[in-house]
Design a protein around this motif. Structure first.
Motif, mmCIF file in Angstrom:
data_model
loop_
_atom_site.group_PDB
_atom_site.id
_atom_site.type_symbol
_atom_site.label_atom_id
_atom_site.label_comp_id
_atom_site.label_asym_id
_atom_site.label_seq_id
_atom_site.Cartn_x
_atom_site.Cartn_y
_atom_site.Cartn_z
ATOM 1 N N UNK A 23 -3.308 12.719 -5.879
ATOM 2 C CA UNK A 23 -2.200 11.904 -6.379
ATOM 3 C C UNK A 23 -1.424 11.326 -5.186
ATOM 4 N N UNK A 24 -2.119 10.622 -4.329
ATOM 5 C CA UNK A 24 -1.479 10.114 -3.118
ATOM 6 C C UNK A 24 -0.749 8.811 -3.406
ATOM 7 N N UNK A 25 0.316 8.910 -4.156
ATOM 8 C CA UNK A 25 1.087 7.708 -4.436
ATOM 9 C C UNK A 25 2.525 8.082 -4.737
ATOM 10 N N UNK A 26 3.292 7.107 -5.130
ATOM 11 C CA UNK A 26 4.734 7.276 -5.309
ATOM 12 C C UNK A 26 5.070 8.247 -6.436
ATOM 13 N N UNK A 82 -7.147 7.471 -9.766
ATOM 14 C CA UNK A 82 -8.241 6.657 -9.213
ATOM 15 C C UNK A 82 -7.830 5.239 -8.868
ATOM 16 N N UNK A 83 -6.664 4.806 -9.316
ATOM 17 C CA UNK A 83 -6.377 3.385 -9.280
ATOM 18 C C UNK A 83 -5.630 2.866 -8.076
ATOM 19 N N UNK A 84 -5.270 1.615 -8.172
ATOM 20 C CA UNK A 84 -4.594 0.887 -7.097
ATOM 21 C C UNK A 84 -3.160 1.350 -6.933
ATOM 22 N N UNK A 85 -2.787 1.646 -5.708
ATOM 23 C CA UNK A 85 -1.420 2.088 -5.425
ATOM 24 C C UNK A 85 -0.428 0.940 -5.619
ATOM 25 N N UNK A 147 12.522 3.943 -5.374
ATOM 26 C CA UNK A 147 12.964 2.598 -5.762
ATOM 27 C C UNK A 147 12.917 1.620 -4.583
ATOM 28 N N UNK A 148 13.071 2.142 -3.369
ATOM 29 C CA UNK A 148 12.981 1.264 -2.190
ATOM 30 C C UNK A 148 11.570 0.688 -2.074
ATOM 31 N N UNK A 149 10.566 1.519 -2.326
ATOM 32 C CA UNK A 149 9.179 1.059 -2.273
ATOM 33 C C UNK A 149 8.947 -0.036 -3.326
ATOM 34 N N UNK A 150 9.457 0.178 -4.532
ATOM 35 C CA UNK A 150 9.320 -0.823 -5.591
ATOM 36 C C UNK A 150 9.994 -2.129 -5.186
ATOM 37 N N UNK A 174 2.902 -0.047 4.353
ATOM 38 C CA UNK A 174 1.648 0.542 4.833
ATOM 39 C C UNK A 174 1.744 2.065 4.911
ATOM 40 N N UNK A 175 2.883 2.556 5.388
ATOM 41 C CA UNK A 175 3.052 4.003 5.541
ATOM 42 C C UNK A 175 3.232 4.700 4.197
ATOM 43 N N UNK A 176 4.096 4.143 3.346
ATOM 44 C CA UNK A 176 4.373 4.806 2.072
ATOM 45 C C UNK A 176 3.180 4.753 1.116
ATOM 46 N N UNK A 177 2.423 3.650 1.174
ATOM 47 C CA UNK A 177 1.251 3.524 0.310
ATOM 48 C C UNK A 177 0.000 4.128 0.941
ATOM 49 N N UNK A 178 0.131 4.613 2.170
ATOM 50 C CA UNK A 178 -0.998 5.178 2.915
ATOM 51 C C UNK A 178 -2.166 4.200 2.980
ATOM 52 N N UNK A 179 -1.839 2.970 3.437
ATOM 53 C CA UNK A 179 -2.842 1.915 3.628
ATOM 54 C C UNK A 179 -2.894 1.565 5.113
ATOM 55 N N UNK A 180 -3.324 2.534 5.909
ATOM 56 C CA UNK A 180 -3.283 2.359 7.367
ATOM 57 C C UNK A 180 -4.657 2.317 8.011
ATOM 58 N N UNK A 181 -5.721 2.496 7.223
ATOM 59 C CA UNK A 181 -7.077 2.439 7.781
ATOM 60 C C UNK A 181 -7.913 1.446 6.988
ATOM 61 N N UNK A 182 -9.042 1.075 7.556
ATOM 62 C CA UNK A 182 -9.945 0.151 6.862
ATOM 63 C C UNK A 182 -10.447 0.770 5.556
ATOM 64 N N UNK A 183 -10.748 2.075 5.598
ATOM 65 C CA UNK A 183 -11.196 2.765 4.378
ATOM 66 C C UNK A 183 -10.151 2.657 3.277
#
Length: 648
Positions: A23-26, A82-85, A147-150, A174-183
């Motif tokens: 559950x790597x999301x908000x 499984x879905x999009x952050x 709410x800041x992320x939203x 990038x940091x909060x959504x953990x979108x920091x690598x190509x994977x």
């Protein structure tokens, strides 16, 4: 049978929910709480499945409702896992609405379950009732996500050009959504298409395009920040569908929270055993109750369950399983990042400075760093901060003193640091803060003494330091939090027999009785728990008896919570084993204790039942003795009466 199929589907749904772990999301906290609560229903379903009794028609309908709720929860959690952050955050209102609906659905289904008709054991019933209570609270109080992320996502999503985006916002995203690598970015692109297509929005195609542009901005930003960012590594280890067969783990060996085999079992104050890591997370989240029984914990001490650990090891060996290894605790400074280590070294220098402002700011920053994680606690201690912080406990500057004692409190959470703090001679300084500091400093000093007293030999050291009278003062005059901290420390210190007399002589019993008769004060649980410990000490019995405790104890046995009834009965058992037992037994009987004791013997906790039976036996013996004495008094009187009759 249809009922058996329903139960099978229920167990299958719980199993599938338990298998969802990412559950790597908000919404991580919300989803993990939902999943954890559902997993705790597994023992009930297993008992229903194992029962040979047919399921009544009405209960079968209730189980169908529960099945529908669990299937909805499973689909929802899998969708969100499984879905999009990006999609999940932008659709926050819908996600929260679905979460709320499922919570209500589960709560209503659980509220209709009849434990008697389904022949559910008391232990499992308590666990399910706990879960039901948690869902009941959750449906009325939902913790809102970030709410800041939203706001950040909405801002970038609605921008008409690519030139207006603030790089600070992109960094946060990038940091909060953990979108920091190509994977991460490739996976997000793939799942974003799937989830956006499932949206009920008027124009999902346009929405998908806008979200992909948003993702592209994040990717371009990350590549600028890290030009070497390459392709994702691909594992060359082929997947295997074969799973080794393992024996069924005995229920007693599973953590009630995780339902997994325990590696480091520990006992909490209610007597329940949990895996250390999971119960520590529960307590760190601010909870002060036992997860299984929902009873308030009189203290947060964790006692290793060595017997159970040994039994688990024996079971593993006999079943050809490698015994679980206790999680290792970091003990090297290398566990800390080089950046944090450099910062800590700089703060140590400031802490050594003669400048008061430098000392205050350095102690404050170390306090926050020590609160953050275990690695920092180890690094700070090994960098030599503890003796310097101890020196600041005697400072006349209140804020610095508060920072110093709170930093020591945070450092003491790490077991290795407890010995270091004691070795640095911190106890007299902590007691000084407990007596003279501002209220927050006094509260944290009390909490520090409790943390240190978890180690048995430290109970003796702290007890001889003059801490106990100071804790009694805080218990009497402190803020609500201060009273709680003082009570927790006193409870733990009084586990050692030598400290009980010190607490009694410090006047703790009258204070506890006052707290016990003020239900609105919220200290009844703590007061009774401490009295139960002190009542086993000769001085404690005398003090409790002198405080005219019997009427209050009888009232609690009649109308208190299960744990409070148990503790009140324990205190009364000790009183009725003293020299003045006849006085206390007579008073308890006159106050109508027999009925409540009979109820406690039938419906109380295991310990409460034992104490109730002991008291009933003593009261019965006392009544028999009274009858015998009365008979002896009346018998000579009758003989004299006959002797005085005139002879014929």
């Amino acid at each position: 049978m249809e009922e058996e199929e329903t139960v099978g589907k229920l167990m299958e749904a719980v199993g599938e929910i338990a298998a969802i772990s990412d559950y790597r999301n908000v919404y991580k906290k919300l989803f993990c709480n939902l999943s954890r609560r559902i997993k705790l229903l597994a023992p009930m379903l297993e008992e229903i499945s194992d029962s040979r009794e047919p399921i009544p028609e009405e209960e079968a309908k209730t189980l169908l409702k529960l099945k529908e709720a669990l299937v909805a929860a499973k689909d929802f959690l899998r969708f969100c896992s499984d879905g999009s952050k990006i999609f999940l955050v932008l659709e926050m209102e819908k996600i929260m609405k679905s979460f709320q609906d499922i919570t209500v659905q589960l709560e209503q289904a659980l509220s209709e379950i009849s434990f008697e008709k389904l022949d559910i054991s008391d232990e499992v019933r308590e666990q399910v009732e706990l879960v039901h209570a948690q869902f009941k609270r959750a449906k009325d109080r939902i913790d809102m996500p970030d709410t800041e992320l939203y706001s950040d996502l909405s801002t970038v999503y609605n921008e008409s050009t690519d030139d207006n985006t603030d790089p600070v916002i992109l960094q946060r995203l990038a940091e909060k959504l953990q979108l920091t690598t190509v994977s991460d970015l490739i996976q997000e692109s793939f799942t974003l298409h799937e989830m956006a297509a499932a949206s009920s929005s008027a124009d999902p195609g346009e929405n998908t395009e806008k979200m992909l542009r948003l993702l592209e901005k994040i990717k371009d930003f990350m590549q600028i920040q890290n030009p070497q960012m390459g392709d994702p590594a691909i594992s060359n280890v082929p997947p295997s569908d074969e799973k080794p067969k393992t024996p069924v783990i005995p229920e007693d060996f599973r953590c009630p929270i995780s339902l997994e085999l325990m590696k480091d079992p520990v006992i909490v104050a209610t007597g329940q055993t949990y895996e250390r890591g999971y119960i520590e997370k529960w307590l760190d989240a601010g909870h002060d109750t036992c997860p299984k029984t929902q009873q308030k914990l009189p203290n947060t001490s964790l006692t290793p369950n060595y017997v159970l650990r040994s039994l688990i090891a024996q079971w593993c060996e006999s079943n050809g399983i490698e015994p679980p290894k206790r999680p290792s605790r970091p003990s090297k400074p290398s566990a800390c990042s080089s950046r944090d280590r450099s910062k800590i070294d700089a703060l140590i220098q400031k802490l050594s400075s003669p400048n008061l402002d430098d000392q205050r700011s350095a102690a404050g920053e170390l306090r926050l760093l020590a609160k953050r994680n275990t690695d920092n606690r180890v690094c700070i201690a090994e960098a030599g901060a503890i003796p310097l912080l101890v020196n600041l406990l005697d400072t006349l500057e209140p804020r610095t003193q508060e920072h110093a004692v709170t930093a020591l409190l945070n450092l003491s959470i790490c077991e290795e640091n407890k010995g270091r703090i004691i070795a640095a001679g911190a106890v007299p300084g902590i007691v000084h803060v407990l007596k003279k500091g501002c209220m927050e400093a006094r509260e944290n000093a009390a909490a520090t003494l409790f943390s240190l007293s978890v180690i048995d030999e430290n109970k003796v050291t702290i007890g001889c330091s003059g801490a106990i009278p100071a804790l009694v003062s805080l218990l009497s005059e402190g803020s609500q939090r201060g009273k709680k901290d003082a009570a927790t420390a006193l409870f733990n210190l009084c586990i050692y027999q030598g400290n009980k007399g010190k607490a009694v002589r410090a006047g703790v019993v009258p204070t506890l009785m006052r707290l016990l008769t003020e239900p609105a004060g919220g200290m009844v649980d703590e007061a009774l728990a401490i009295l139960a410990i002190l009542s086993s000490h000769p001085e404690g019995k005398v003090a409790i008896g002198a405080a005219e405790a019997v009427p209050v104890l009888v009232e609690v046995i009649g109308s208190g919570s299960p744990r409070n009834r148990e503790n009140a009965a324990a205190v009364l058992v000790h009183l009725c084993g003293s020299e003045q037992q006849h006085q206390y037994l007579a008073e308890a009987q006159e106050r109508g204790v027999i009925g409540p004791l009979q109820d406690l013997a039938q419906n109380g906790t295991d310990r409460g039942k034992r104490k109730a039976v002991q008291l009933l036996e003593r009261i019965n013996r006392f009544m028999e003795q009274q009858k015998h004495v009365q008979a002896q008094i009346e018998s000579p009187t009758q003989a004299n009466s006959q002797a005085e009759q005139p002879r014929l």
